[in-house]
Design a protein around this motif. Structure first.
Motif, short mmCIF file in Angstrom:
data_model
loop_
_atom_site.label_atom_id
_atom_site.label_comp_id
_atom_site.label_asym_id
_atom_site.label_seq_id
_atom_site.Cartn_x
_atom_site.Cartn_y
_atom_site.Cartn_z
N PRO A 11 0.86 -1.19 0.00
CA PRO A 11 0.00 0.00 0.00
C PRO A 11 0.89 1.25 0.00
O PRO A 11 2.04 1.19 0.46
N LYS A 12 0.38 2.35 -0.51
CA LYS A 12 1.20 3.55 -0.71
C LYS A 12 1.93 4.01 0.55
O LYS A 12 3.12 4.30 0.51
N ALA A 13 1.25 4.07 1.69
CA ALA A 13 1.90 4.52 2.93
C ALA A 13 3.05 3.58 3.31
O ALA A 13 4.14 4.04 3.69
N ALA A 14 2.85 2.29 3.19
CA ALA A 14 3.90 1.32 3.51
C ALA A 14 5.04 1.40 2.50
O ALA A 14 6.21 1.23 2.86
N GLN A 15 4.69 1.67 1.25
CA GLN A 15 5.73 1.83 0.23
C GLN A 15 6.65 3.00 0.59
O GLN A 15 7.87 2.88 0.53
N TYR A 16 6.06 4.12 1.01
CA TYR A 16 6.89 5.27 1.41
C TYR A 16 7.71 4.96 2.65
O TYR A 16 8.87 5.39 2.74
N GLU A 17 7.16 4.21 3.61
CA GLU A 17 7.94 3.83 4.79
C GLU A 17 9.18 3.05 4.37
O GLU A 17 10.27 3.27 4.89
N GLU A 18 9.00 2.13 3.43
CA GLU A 18 10.12 1.34 2.92
C GLU A 18 11.13 2.24 2.20
O GLU A 18 12.34 2.11 2.37
N LEU A 19 10.64 3.17 1.40
CA LEU A 19 11.52 4.08 0.67
C LEU A 19 12.30 4.98 1.63
O LEU A 19 13.48 5.27 1.40
N VAL A 20 11.66 5.44 2.70
CA VAL A 20 12.35 6.28 3.68
C VAL A 20 13.50 5.49 4.31
O VAL A 20 14.61 6.01 4.45
N ALA A 21 13.25 4.24 4.67
CA ALA A 21 14.31 3.41 5.25
C ALA A 21 15.46 3.21 4.25
O ALA A 21 16.64 3.29 4.61
N GLN A 22 15.11 2.96 3.00
CA GLN A 22 16.14 2.78 1.97
C GLN A 22 16.91 4.08 1.73
O GLN A 22 18.13 4.05 1.56
N ALA A 23 16.22 5.21 1.71
CA ALA A 23 16.88 6.51 1.50
C ALA A 23 17.85 6.79 2.64
O ALA A 23 18.96 7.27 2.43
N GLU A 145 -1.34 11.31 0.31
CA GLU A 145 -0.42 10.26 0.76
C GLU A 145 0.96 10.46 0.17
O GLU A 145 1.98 10.26 0.84
N ASP A 146 1.01 10.86 -1.11
CA ASP A 146 2.30 11.15 -1.74
C ASP A 146 2.96 12.35 -1.07
O ASP A 146 4.18 12.37 -0.88
N GLY A 149 4.47 11.15 2.11
CA GLY A 149 5.62 10.31 1.81
C GLY A 149 6.80 11.10 1.30
O GLY A 149 7.94 10.88 1.73
N MET A 150 6.56 12.04 0.38
CA MET A 150 7.65 12.87 -0.15
C MET A 150 8.23 13.76 0.94
O MET A 150 9.45 13.98 0.99
N GLU A 151 7.38 14.28 1.82
CA GLU A 151 7.87 15.10 2.93
C GLU A 151 8.76 14.26 3.85
O GLU A 151 9.81 14.74 4.31
N ALA A 152 8.39 13.02 4.10
CA ALA A 152 9.22 12.13 4.93
C ALA A 152 10.55 11.84 4.24
O ALA A 152 11.61 11.84 4.89
N LEU A 153 10.51 11.60 2.94
CA LEU A 153 11.76 11.38 2.20
C LEU A 153 12.65 12.62 2.25
O LEU A 153 13.86 12.52 2.46
#
Length: 167
Positions: A11-23, A145-146, A149-153
């Motif tokens: 799901p989009k929110a979980a996808q961003y959580e994963e991307l934040v960890a990877q970033a 949601e984006d 997510g983008m703000e978190a990134l």
């Protein structure tokens, strides 16, 4: 070598959580903020679907100047308050534009762009660093949601870049 792992099945929110960890992992050990900006741009561009531009505009004290990015050549300078990037910089609020053709004063660097999200990059002391700009050839590609997510990134990028930008 850093390997981008696909989180597109989440799901989009979980996808961003994963991307934040990877970033965070991608930027953790690098001391050069331009290198981090370049890798961050490539990372996001290749991790999310339906993008045609992802990159930075940095504030030089007067205007926004293009920084590291992925995509077609871009507008080099953008005045504060002009277009989506200039508006995000001036208001210091994330801009989610479902249809760029409906945004007054939109600056079309790539005619294929249909939607856009721009996150202002602001240091903890309130100094404007610039903006993070992402375009899509799909209308309504971005939503709230984006934005979150983008703000978190971007928070990860600012955290990694700030101590080094001054040195």
């Amino acid at each position: 070598m850093f390997e981008v792992s696909s989180a597109s099945h989440l799901p989009k929110a979980a996808q961003y959580e994963e991307l934040v960890a990877q970033a965070r992992a991608l930027l953790a050990d690098e001391t050069d903020w331009i290198a981090n900006a370049a890798n961050f741009s490539a990372f996001v561009f290749h991790s999310l679907s339906d993008l045609n531009w992802a990159g930075f505009y940095f504030h030089d004290g007067r205007e926004l100047v293009v920084g590291p990015f992925q995509g077609k050549p871009a507008c080099v300078r953008i005045a504060l308050g002009k277009g989506v990037c200039g508006t995000a910089a001036q208001t210091r609020q994330t801009q989610v534009v479902r249809d760029v053709h409906e945004f007054p004063g939109h600056i079309a660097c790539d005619s294929a762009s249909q939607s856009e999200i721009v996150v202002p990059l602001v240091a903890p002391d309130g100094t404007l660093i610039g903006v993070w700009d992402v375009d899509s050839p799909v209308v309504a590609r971005f939503d709230e949601e984006d934005a979150k997510g983008m703000e978190a990134l971007c928070a990860v990028f600012i955290e990694a870049a700030l101590p080094r930008a001054a040195s």
